[in-house]
Design a protein around this motif. Structure first.
Motif, PDB file in Angstrom:
ATOM      1  N   ASP A   4       0.833  -1.204   0.000  1.00  0.00           N
ATOM      2  CA  ASP A   4       0.000   0.000   0.000  1.00  0.00           C
ATOM      3  C   ASP A   4       0.865   1.250   0.000  1.00  0.00           C
ATOM      4  O   ASP A   4       0.556   2.226  -0.685  1.00  0.00           O
ATOM      5  CB  ASP A   4      -0.918  -0.014   1.223  1.00  0.00           C
ATOM      6  CG  ASP A   4      -1.786   1.227   1.291  1.00  0.00           C
ATOM      7  OD1 ASP A   4      -2.634   1.431   0.406  1.00  0.00           O
ATOM      8  OD2 ASP A   4      -1.593   2.026   2.245  1.00  0.00           O
ATOM      9  N   ARG A   5       1.964   1.198   0.718  1.00  0.00           N
ATOM     10  CA  ARG A   5       2.876   2.347   0.818  1.00  0.00           C
ATOM     11  C   ARG A   5       3.505   2.699  -0.526  1.00  0.00           C
ATOM     12  O   ARG A   5       3.697   3.877  -0.840  1.00  0.00           O
ATOM     13  CB  ARG A   5       3.977   2.025   1.842  1.00  0.00           C
ATOM     14  CG  ARG A   5       5.027   3.114   2.022  1.00  0.00           C
ATOM     15  CD  ARG A   5       4.461   4.270   2.827  1.00  0.00           C
ATOM     16  NE  ARG A   5       5.480   5.257   3.098  1.00  0.00           N
ATOM     17  CZ  ARG A   5       5.752   6.304   2.304  1.00  0.00           C
ATOM     18  NH1 ARG A   5       5.080   6.478   1.187  1.00  0.00           N
ATOM     19  NH2 ARG A   5       6.687   7.184   2.621  1.00  0.00           N
ATOM     20  N   VAL A   6       3.802   1.682  -1.347  1.00  0.00           N
ATOM     21  CA  VAL A   6       4.436   1.951  -2.636  1.00  0.00           C
ATOM     22  C   VAL A   6       3.424   2.173  -3.754  1.00  0.00           C
ATOM     23  O   VAL A   6       3.800   2.295  -4.918  1.00  0.00           O
ATOM     24  CB  VAL A   6       5.409   0.812  -3.032  1.00  0.00           C
ATOM     25  CG1 VAL A   6       6.509   0.662  -2.011  1.00  0.00           C
ATOM     26  CG2 VAL A   6       4.675  -0.513  -3.248  1.00  0.00           C
ATOM     27  N   GLY A   7       2.128   2.207  -3.420  1.00  0.00           N
ATOM     28  CA  GLY A   7       1.128   2.601  -4.401  1.00  0.00           C
ATOM     29  C   GLY A   7       0.534   1.488  -5.215  1.00  0.00           C
ATOM     30  O   GLY A   7      -0.005   1.735  -6.307  1.00  0.00           O
ATOM     31  N   ILE A   8       0.600   0.238  -4.728  1.00  0.00           N
ATOM     32  CA  ILE A   8      -0.085  -0.859  -5.412  1.00  0.00           C
ATOM     33  C   ILE A   8      -1.573  -0.774  -5.055  1.00  0.00           C
ATOM     34  O   ILE A   8      -1.935  -0.809  -3.880  1.00  0.00           O
ATOM     35  CB  ILE A   8       0.499  -2.220  -4.996  1.00  0.00           C
ATOM     36  CG1 ILE A   8       2.002  -2.261  -5.309  1.00  0.00           C
ATOM     37  CG2 ILE A   8      -0.225  -3.358  -5.703  1.00  0.00           C
ATOM     38  CD1 ILE A   8       2.340  -2.105  -6.765  1.00  0.00           C
ATOM     39  N   GLU A  37      -4.343  -2.692  -5.265  1.00  0.00           N
ATOM     40  CA  GLU A  37      -5.035  -3.761  -4.543  1.00  0.00           C
ATOM     41  C   GLU A  37      -3.996  -4.690  -3.917  1.00  0.00           C
ATOM     42  O   GLU A  37      -3.663  -5.736  -4.485  1.00  0.00           O
ATOM     43  CB  GLU A  37      -5.959  -4.525  -5.488  1.00  0.00           C
ATOM     44  CG  GLU A  37      -7.047  -3.656  -6.105  1.00  0.00           C
ATOM     45  CD  GLU A  37      -7.947  -4.448  -7.043  1.00  0.00           C
ATOM     46  OE1 GLU A  37      -7.799  -5.684  -7.097  1.00  0.00           O
ATOM     47  OE2 GLU A  37      -8.782  -3.830  -7.720  1.00  0.00           O
ATOM     48  N   PRO A  38      -3.475  -4.330  -2.740  1.00  0.00           N
ATOM     49  CA  PRO A  38      -2.395  -5.117  -2.132  1.00  0.00           C
ATOM     50  C   PRO A  38      -2.751  -6.578  -1.902  1.00  0.00           C
ATOM     51  O   PRO A  38      -1.913  -7.461  -2.123  1.00  0.00           O
ATOM     52  CB  PRO A  38      -2.152  -4.387  -0.803  1.00  0.00           C
ATOM     53  CG  PRO A  38      -2.648  -3.000  -1.023  1.00  0.00           C
ATOM     54  CD  PRO A  38      -3.805  -3.145  -1.946  1.00  0.00           C
ATOM     55  N   VAL A  39      -3.974  -6.865  -1.468  1.00  0.00           N
ATOM     56  CA  VAL A  39      -4.352  -8.255  -1.192  1.00  0.00           C
ATOM     57  C   VAL A  39      -4.328  -9.078  -2.473  1.00  0.00           C
ATOM     58  O   VAL A  39      -3.801 -10.204  -2.503  1.00  0.00           O
ATOM     59  CB  VAL A  39      -5.749  -8.318  -0.531  1.00  0.00           C
ATOM     60  CG1 VAL A  39      -6.174  -9.770  -0.349  1.00  0.00           C
ATOM     61  CG2 VAL A  39      -5.738  -7.596   0.812  1.00  0.00           C
ATOM     62  N   ALA A  40      -4.866  -8.533  -3.564  1.00  0.00           N
ATOM     63  CA  ALA A  40      -4.852  -9.246  -4.842  1.00  0.00           C
ATOM     64  C   ALA A  40      -3.428  -9.398  -5.370  1.00  0.00           C
ATOM     65  O   ALA A  40      -3.092 -10.394  -6.009  1.00  0.00           O
ATOM     66  CB  ALA A  40      -5.718  -8.513  -5.861  1.00  0.00           C
ATOM     67  N   ALA A  41      -2.582  -8.405  -5.087  1.00  0.00           N
ATOM     68  CA  ALA A  41      -1.202  -8.450  -5.576  1.00  0.00           C
ATOM     69  C   ALA A  41      -0.411  -9.590  -4.957  1.00  0.00           C
ATOM     70  O   ALA A  41       0.538 -10.094  -5.568  1.00  0.00           O
ATOM     71  CB  ALA A  41      -0.504  -7.121  -5.292  1.00  0.00           C
ATOM     72  N   LEU A  42      -0.774 -10.009  -3.747  1.00  0.00           N
ATOM     73  CA  LEU A  42      -0.037 -11.089  -3.088  1.00  0.00           C
ATOM     74  C   LEU A  42      -0.038 -12.367  -3.918  1.00  0.00           C
ATOM     75  O   LEU A  42       0.958 -13.092  -3.937  1.00  0.00           O
ATOM     76  CB  LEU A  42      -0.642 -11.376  -1.706  1.00  0.00           C
ATOM     77  CG  LEU A  42      -0.518 -10.284  -0.643  1.00  0.00           C
ATOM     78  CD1 LEU A  42      -1.179 -10.742   0.658  1.00  0.00           C
ATOM     79  CD2 LEU A  42       0.936  -9.925  -0.397  1.00  0.00           C
ATOM     80  N   SER A  43      -1.111 -12.643  -4.621  1.00  0.00           N
ATOM     81  CA  SER A  43      -1.219 -13.881  -5.393  1.00  0.00           C
ATOM     82  C   SER A  43      -0.929 -13.674  -6.874  1.00  0.00           C
ATOM     83  O   SER A  43      -1.067 -14.604  -7.673  1.00  0.00           O
ATOM     84  CB  SER A  43      -2.613 -14.490  -5.233  1.00  0.00           C
ATOM     85  OG  SER A  43      -3.615 -13.562  -5.623  1.00  0.00           O
ATOM     86  N   ALA A  44      -0.534 -12.465  -7.259  1.00  0.00           N
ATOM     87  CA  ALA A  44      -0.221 -12.177  -8.660  1.00  0.00           C
ATOM     88  C   ALA A  44       1.256 -12.453  -8.941  1.00  0.00           C
ATOM     89  O   ALA A  44       2.066 -12.595  -8.019  1.00  0.00           O
ATOM     90  CB  ALA A  44      -0.567 -10.725  -8.992  1.00  0.00           C
ATOM     91  N   TYR A  45       1.603 -12.490 -10.228  1.00  0.00           N
ATOM     92  CA  TYR A  45       2.978 -12.752 -10.658  1.00  0.00           C
ATOM     93  C   TYR A  45       3.565 -11.485 -11.286  1.00  0.00           C
ATOM     94  O   TYR A  45       2.830 -10.616 -11.772  1.00  0.00           O
ATOM     95  CB  TYR A  45       3.016 -13.917 -11.645  1.00  0.00           C
ATOM     96  CG  TYR A  45       2.722 -15.250 -11.013  1.00  0.00           C
ATOM     97  CD1 TYR A  45       3.743 -16.048 -10.512  1.00  0.00           C
ATOM     98  CD2 TYR A  45       1.405 -15.699 -10.890  1.00  0.00           C
ATOM     99  CE1 TYR A  45       3.473 -17.267  -9.912  1.00  0.00           C
ATOM    100  CE2 TYR A  45       1.114 -16.929 -10.286  1.00  0.00           C
ATOM    101  CZ  TYR A  45       2.154 -17.701  -9.798  1.00  0.00           C
ATOM    102  OH  TYR A  45       1.892 -18.910  -9.200  1.00  0.00           O
ATOM    103  N   PRO A  46       4.900 -11.350 -11.309  1.00  0.00           N
ATOM    104  CA  PRO A  46       5.515 -10.116 -11.821  1.00  0.00           C
ATOM    105  C   PRO A  46       5.082  -9.727 -13.225  1.00  0.00           C
ATOM    106  O   PRO A  46       4.933  -8.537 -13.518  1.00  0.00           O
ATOM    107  CB  PRO A  46       7.016 -10.440 -11.768  1.00  0.00           C
ATOM    108  CG  PRO A  46       7.154 -11.417 -10.654  1.00  0.00           C
ATOM    109  CD  PRO A  46       5.908 -12.255 -10.721  1.00  0.00           C
TER     110      PRO A  46
END
Length: 576
Positions: A139-143, A145-154
């Motif tokens: 959240d601090r770096v501006g993503i 949806e942080p929760v969704a990002a946890l399961s996403a790939y680069p």
């Protein structure tokens, strides 16, 4: 012993390539204080990256240290056992690389990669605490949806988002020193500014020192306290950033500063009644991906583009990543099939019933790509690569082709035996000269240059731009110059077209667009990168384009910066 105000001390460091016996770093010495932002600048091959990597013992296997000392927090790095090095890397010294896709594991989710460092270095944290800390940092770096990002790939993120994730993974451990190796080279101006200011905010919050490696002098001028200039493995000058840039003492520093793009006088371009190239209501739409039991919606990359380029005119196409500028260039070149609209060459549609006109257009439209190494056949010599472009020119004999190739190679500064060399035997700047020679050897009426100097360092970029301008004036070809480097655009363009989200939001003469932009997005682009104004001493100073822009981050009052910074979360405070 190290002084209390010294975090990293490098003394007499010498590195050499073991087999060749060639020194790549020659007895350099410098220090980094806690919380300081130190910049290292120089051309490709100057040794700046090698010197920074040595601080973490990350030199390539072929490179060995033959002298000198590296001390971090009073510990000698050069003699540190591997187990201690592993505890140091990440926890106390972090590194952000130039291309995040090569440093992020494509087979691991973002959440797992961010948590990896905490698992290794913060074993006192529970799994729930690690998750909350990772989410807070995302959240601090501006993503979004942080929760969704946890399961996403680069690969599911843009370049700017990947660099934010890389920065988050490093700053989670709150290191004392951050080494940033060309952290924003591949990013457009707006994303570059966002990432850099985020990096400065994060390091300021944690009291982290930064060792910033870059060839972008405007970035160094804006963000660093002190700067070191390296040439051929040696430090030739160092000092406070403002003093060094405004009053350079060493000839090499002056050479670097003189190579920065600068706006020249506006050219007189004869406006023709019939443009050499015209685009009418061009649409490019990609079909949705077919998946199991479902299909994603089609994506429209270009929305009814209207554009014209007059004979002999240089039109710059600018915009952020994903704005559609490269798609437009490739569609005009015939490399992408438009979904709608027309492309006209000398007033006639290029896809009309007369196939002869299409052939004439392909002979008169050439393209220079961003990376010459990937566009040049590594199995062919330079002369053959350039001669290949003449294969379909009617009525040209073999001797005439050889004479034309020799002439154009001489024009681009590659005379002598360069025709017998392979691409891997040339430098980056020389390969780009070959790409330009291949594009102009047919004497085309129109050239598309897609980011032709973005991969080059400062002085080589200046040489290639000067060459391109001379060739354009000599042969009179029109040019669509695609770039995200506004300094380069300011130097080469007659007219500027600004794209955002697949549409043109502003266009006009160069001086009008740069000095009085009408659209908010154009102003945002121009505000992202400060201009560098020449000083009487052969140096440069920061010059903001608009009066209401702020001072540089490093010149603002520290107390005010701390008051305006986002407060740390309760979890971060508890871990302090």
């Amino acid at each position: 012993m190290m002084a209390n105000d010294t975090l990293l001390a490098v003394e007499g460091l010498t590195l050499e390539v073991a087999r060749a016996g060639m020194q790549v770093v020659k007895g350099i010495s410098f220090t980094v204080a806690p919380g300081e932002l130190l910049g290292i600048v120089g051309e490709s091959g100057s040794g700046k990256t090698m010197a920074a990597r040595a601080a973490m013992r990350l030199e390539p296997p072929a490179v060995r240290r033959v002298g000198g000392s590296i001390r971090f927090e009073a510990h000698e790095i050069t003699s540190m056992p591997p187990a201690e090095l592993r505890r140091l890397r990440g926890a106390r010294i972090g590194m952000v690389f130039q291309e995040p896709m090569t440093s992020l594991n494509p087979s691991m989710t973002v959440g797992r990669q961010l948590e990896e460092g905490l698992v290794l270095h913060r074993r006192d944290l529970s799994a729930d605490a690690r998750r909350r800390l990772v989410l807070d940092m995302l959240d601090r770096v501006g993503i979004a949806e942080p929760v969704a990002a946890l399961s996403a790939y680069p690969h599911q993120f843009s370049g700017g988002m990947r660099q934010r994730i890389m920065l988050a993974s490093v700053m989670l451990l709150r290191p004392a020193l951050l080494i940033a190796d060309e952290p924003t080279t591949a990013l457009d101006a707006v994303i570059q500014r966002e990432v850099l200011e985020l990096m400065v905010d994060l390091t300021r919050d944690n009291g982290t020192a930064v060792l910033m490696i870059s060839h972008d002098l405007s970035m160094v001028a804006r963000y660093t306290d002190r700067v070191i200039v390296m040439q051929e493995g040696a430090i030739v000058e160092e000092g406070p950033t403002r003093d060094l840039l405004q009053h350079p003492r060493h000839p090499y520093t002056r050479k670097l500063l003189a190579a920065m793009p600068r706006r020249g006088p506006a050219r007189d371009v004869n406006r023709a009644s019939v443009p050499i190239v015209e685009v009418r209501d061009l649409v490019v739409q990609y079909s949705g991906r077919q998946g199991f039991l479902r299909r994603s919606a089609p994506k429209r990359a270009l929305h009814g583009i209207r554009l014209h380029i007059d004979p002999g005119e240089v039109v710059a196409l600018v915009g952020g990543s994903g704005s559609g500028k490269t798609t437009l260039g490739r569609a005009i070149a015939g490399m992408i099939q438009p979904s709608g609209g027309d492309i006209l060459f000398s007033g006639r549609p290029i896809d009309g019933p007369r196939r002869g006109h299409w052939a004439d257009y392909r002979l008169n439209c050439q393209m220079v790509f961003q990376d010459p190494y990937s566009s040049l056949d590594p199995r062919m010599k330079t002369g053959a690569l350039v001669r290949e472009a003449l294969r379909l020119v009617p009525g040209m004999s073999g001797p005439e082709r050889r004479a034309r190739v020799a002439e154009v190679l001489d024009e681009v500064g590659l005379g002598g035996d360069f025709a017998e060399r392979y691409p891997h035997e040339l430098s980056g700047g020389q390969r780009q000269r070959v790409a330009i020679a291949r594009a102009i050897v047919r004497r085309p009426a129109f050239v598309i240059a897609d980011e032709p100097v973005s991969a080059l360092d400062t002085t080589v970029r200046a040489q290639v731009l000067d060459l391109f301008a001379k060739l354009q004036q000599r042969h009179g070809f029109a040019c669509l110059f695609i770039s995200h480097d506004l300094g380069v655009v300011e130097q080469v363009a007659d007219r500027v077209v600004v794209m955002q989200h697949g549409s043109i939001v502003e266009e006009g003469d160069r001086d009008a667009v740069f000095d009085a932009p009408r659209h908010a997005y154009t102003r945002q682009l121009l505000s992202a990168v400060p201009a560098l104004e020449a000083t009487p001493d052969g140096g440069v100073r920061l010059k903001w384009r608009f009066a209401d822009e702020p001072l540089t981050i490093r010149e603002t009052d520290r107390a005010e910066a701390e008051r305006s910074a986002r407060p740390r979360s309760e979890l971060e405070a508890g871990l302090g």
